[in-house]
Design a protein around this motif. Structure first.
Motif, mmCIF file in Angstrom:
data_model
loop_
_atom_site.group_PDB
_atom_site.id
_atom_site.type_symbol
_atom_site.label_atom_id
_atom_site.label_comp_id
_atom_site.label_asym_id
_atom_site.label_seq_id
_atom_site.Cartn_x
_atom_site.Cartn_y
_atom_site.Cartn_z
ATOM 1 N N SER A 21 -9.017 -36.880 55.870
ATOM 2 C CA SER A 21 -8.552 -36.338 54.601
ATOM 3 C C SER A 21 -7.667 -35.140 54.950
ATOM 4 O O SER A 21 -8.116 -34.233 55.666
ATOM 5 C CB SER A 21 -9.717 -35.914 53.710
ATOM 6 O OG SER A 21 -9.253 -35.702 52.390
ATOM 7 N N GLY B 148 -13.641 -39.966 43.563
ATOM 8 C CA GLY B 148 -13.022 -39.350 42.387
ATOM 9 C C GLY B 148 -11.650 -39.936 42.117
ATOM 10 O O GLY B 148 -11.258 -40.098 40.953
ATOM 11 N N THR B 149 -10.943 -40.309 43.189
ATOM 12 C CA THR B 149 -9.636 -40.958 43.018
ATOM 13 C C THR B 149 -9.757 -42.216 42.183
ATOM 14 O O THR B 149 -9.002 -42.438 41.236
ATOM 15 C CB THR B 149 -9.042 -41.307 44.404
ATOM 16 O OG1 THR B 149 -8.626 -40.113 45.046
ATOM 17 C CG2 THR B 149 -7.875 -42.269 44.282
ATOM 18 N N ASN C 111 -7.840 -27.066 42.079
ATOM 19 C CA ASN C 111 -6.955 -27.598 43.121
ATOM 20 C C ASN C 111 -5.614 -26.902 43.214
ATOM 21 O O ASN C 111 -4.732 -27.341 43.950
ATOM 22 C CB ASN C 111 -6.763 -29.105 42.895
ATOM 23 C CG ASN C 111 -8.035 -29.862 43.214
ATOM 24 O OD1 ASN C 111 -8.391 -30.027 44.387
ATOM 25 N ND2 ASN C 111 -8.739 -30.292 42.184
ATOM 26 N N ASP D 1 -10.656 -34.384 33.790
ATOM 27 C CA ASP D 1 -11.053 -34.709 35.162
ATOM 28 C C ASP D 1 -12.066 -33.646 35.601
ATOM 29 O O ASP D 1 -11.698 -32.540 35.973
ATOM 30 C CB ASP D 1 -9.830 -34.712 36.089
ATOM 31 C CG ASP D 1 -10.230 -35.043 37.518
ATOM 32 O OD1 ASP D 1 -9.329 -35.340 38.328
ATOM 33 O OD2 ASP D 1 -11.436 -34.996 37.831
ATOM 34 N N GLU E 50 -7.240 -23.678 47.083
ATOM 35 C CA GLU E 50 -8.475 -24.432 46.863
ATOM 36 C C GLU E 50 -9.545 -23.497 46.322
ATOM 37 O O GLU E 50 -9.611 -22.321 46.701
ATOM 38 C CB GLU E 50 -8.988 -25.036 48.179
ATOM 39 C CG GLU E 50 -8.098 -26.109 48.777
ATOM 40 C CD GLU E 50 -8.198 -27.465 48.076
ATOM 41 O OE1 GLU E 50 -7.435 -28.364 48.453
ATOM 42 O OE2 GLU E 50 -9.018 -27.611 47.140
HETATM 43 P P1 KE4 Z 1 -11.873 -37.934 45.901
HETATM 44 O O1 KE4 Z 1 -11.053 -39.190 45.831
HETATM 45 O O2 KE4 Z 1 -11.395 -37.010 47.006
HETATM 46 O O3 KE4 Z 1 -13.384 -38.203 45.931
HETATM 47 O O4 KE4 Z 1 -11.671 -37.136 44.506
HETATM 48 C C1 KE4 Z 1 -10.357 -36.811 44.128
HETATM 49 C C2 KE4 Z 1 -10.401 -35.661 43.142
HETATM 50 C C3 KE4 Z 1 -10.189 -35.937 41.803
HETATM 51 N N1 KE4 Z 1 -10.224 -34.942 40.876
HETATM 52 C C4 KE4 Z 1 -10.474 -33.665 41.238
HETATM 53 C C5 KE4 Z 1 -10.509 -32.600 40.186
HETATM 54 C C6 KE4 Z 1 -10.710 -33.337 42.605
HETATM 55 O O5 KE4 Z 1 -10.957 -32.047 42.941
HETATM 56 C C7 KE4 Z 1 -10.673 -34.347 43.577
HETATM 57 C C8 KE4 Z 1 -10.875 -34.072 45.049
HETATM 58 N N2 KE4 Z 1 -10.944 -32.697 45.411
HETATM 59 C C9 KE4 Z 1 -10.496 -32.365 46.751
HETATM 60 C C10 KE4 Z 1 -10.674 -30.844 46.926
HETATM 61 N N3 KE4 Z 1 -9.512 -30.155 46.508
HETATM 62 C C11 KE4 Z 1 -11.214 -33.171 47.797
HETATM 63 C C12 KE4 Z 1 -11.023 -32.661 49.222
HETATM 64 C C13 KE4 Z 1 -10.171 -33.605 50.036
HETATM 65 O O6 KE4 Z 1 -9.119 -34.063 49.532
HETATM 66 O O7 KE4 Z 1 -10.570 -33.854 51.195
#
Ligand code: KE4
Length: 428
Positions: free
Chosen positions: A21, A115-116, A209, A237, A398
């Motif tokens: 990541s 989360g994506t 973020n 979100d 962050e």
């Molecule tokens: P993931 O796909 O990384 O699980 O979630 C994406 C995502 C979606 N929405 C919000 C508000 C988020 O903060 C995130 C992911 N956050 C980052 C931290 N800034 C994850 C860390 C990384 O990308 O390794």
């Protein structure tokens, strides 16, 4: 014994940038990422045996600290029954019932593995439900790596100077309209120009973020009103803020109810989980009931569900968030006092266990304000803290994270190191 440098050189020979990541690669701060060997409570240890007080918390999930005994016990018990079935499992229902009980407008849930996927599926559902193509997002807000959302994004995309990712076709990106956080007029202008073509407005109600930014009074309510007026869905979100700033997430704190919510992080307790939640009439447009396709091999994975259930049980205990808030406030107040005593343009703030620190006189209220930070001072502060055994997010854009495992000893140690690191940050 190996070293972080040796492990990083080895990793770079087979992993892109040595990481899985981008934000982990320390590109925004320089230096060598720490290869973590194990974690317990508020602490992590790297491969050299160095111990750190951890304020990344796996970027949010570890709100009860690493390897909490009750979480570990539930994961071990679930693993003994099998790792993945690709079929319904009652723990999916259990965790979904708990989420529905906490968010009144959430009548149906769909779990994903990140989360994506949650944000991406919520977006597709909004487009399918409304029959419209355009979406509104906010500069600096990050919603994971779905193509439509990697336009003026936050997190690593912002930190590395590629807020609009390469590889996203212009024909797709043109449907992503970008507004400014805390600037309702910028949203009004998009609705004036594209009103009936806008499927949804997606926002981090409490952004983390582009660092932590608090919504101005009335801003989120204004979005609610505009979306209702124009038949667009409001999507919060809450992947980061959900179950982190309060048991009911940012929507409980700000008192604004979205149409759809994206969740993640805390509800996985460290295991891969995301979720979409919303009213039945919207959610049931998703397969297998409706035409909006959505699926995932490991969605609702029983091990992940067990970690989420155990974590939710712990944070639902009476007084959990009051105690978290009070102890986090002691850390934040201490950081602000150190900066004030030293006359450094630095400030920190928090909501629940979600925190921000900035080399600025006052907390930023917009993307533009965040970008005024003294990044070089942050870099020096980051490395001085790391050398002192305090592990902060390796980026000035962050949020950082506080857990129930951070006690007085960890706070005192952090403040002691911060006083030294602040001197080093401004000395250069
Ligand atoms: P993931 O796909 O990384 O699980 O979630 C994406 C995502 C979606 N929405 C919000 C508000 C988020 O903060 C995130 C992911 N956050 C980052 C931290 N800034 C994850 C860390 C990384 O990308 O390794």
């Amino acid at each position: 014994m190996t070293s972080n440098n040796a492990e990083f050189e080895r990793a770079k020979r087979v992993l892109v940038g040595g990481v899985n990541s981008a934000v982990r690669a320390f590109r925004a701060v320089g230096g060598t990422p720490r290869f973590i060997a194990r974690a317990e409570g508020a602490y992590m240890w790297d491969v050299e045996g160095e111990r750190y007080v951890d304020y990344v918390g796996s970027w949010g999930p570890m709100i009860v600290g690493h390897n909490h005994p009750q979480v570990l016990e539930r994961v071990r018990a679930a693993a003994a029954d099998g790792l993945s079935f690709g079929a319904p499992n009652v723990m999916e229902t259990d965790l979904a019932e708990r989420i529905c009980a906490l968010f009144p407008q959430v009548e149906r849930v769909r779990f994903t593995s990140s989360g994506t996927e949650a944000a991406m599926s919520a977006l597709r559902l909004a487009r399918g439900f409304t029959g419209r193509d355009k979406i509104v997002k906010f500069e600096g807000c990050y919603h994971g790596t779905a193509d439509s959302l990697l336009v003026k994004a936050g997190s690593g995309a912002l930190a590395f100077g590629t807020p609009s990712s390469a590889g996203v076709p212009g024909d797709l990106a043109r449907h992503t309209l970008v507004a400014s956080f805390n600037d309702l007029a910028s949203v009004q202008a998009l609705f004036d120009a594209h009103g009936e073509d806008i499927a949804c407005v997606m926002i981090e109600p409490l952004p983390g973020n582009m660092n932590l930014i608090k919504p101005a009074p009335g801003f989120l309510q204004g979005l609610r009103t505009l979306c209702t007026q124009h038949g667009a869905l409001l999507i919060f979100d809450e992947v980061m803020s959900g179950f982190r700033v309060a048991l009911g997430g940012a929507q409980q704190v700000v008192g604004v109810t979205p149409d759809l919510s994206a969740f993640g992080k805390v509800i996985g307790g460290g295991m891969p989980v995301g979720a979409i939640g919303g009213p039945a009439d919207v959610m049931e447009r998703m397969a297998p009931l409706g035409p909006v396709y959505q699926a995932g091999t490991l969605s609702g994975n029983p091990i992940a569900m067990s970690a989420g259930i155990a974590t939710l049980e712990l944070i639902s205990a009476p007084g959990f968030f009051q105690d978290l808030e009070a102890r986090c406030a002691r850390l934040i107040d201490g950081l602000n006092r150190i900066a004030a005593d030293r006359g450094v343009a630095f400030c920190a703030q928090h909501v629940g266990g979600m925190c921000g620190m900035y080399f600025l006189e006052t907390p930023p209220d917009s993307y533009g304000a965040v970008m005024q930070q003294d990044v070089e001072r942050f870099k020096r502060f980051f490395h001085a803290m790391l050398d002192g055994g305090i592990y902060l997010p390796p980026s000035p854009v962050e949020a950082f994270f506080f857990s129930s495992a951070h006690g007085d000893a960890e706070i005192d140690l952090t403040l002691e190191q911060a006083d030294r690191a602040m001197r080093q940050a401004v000395a250069a």
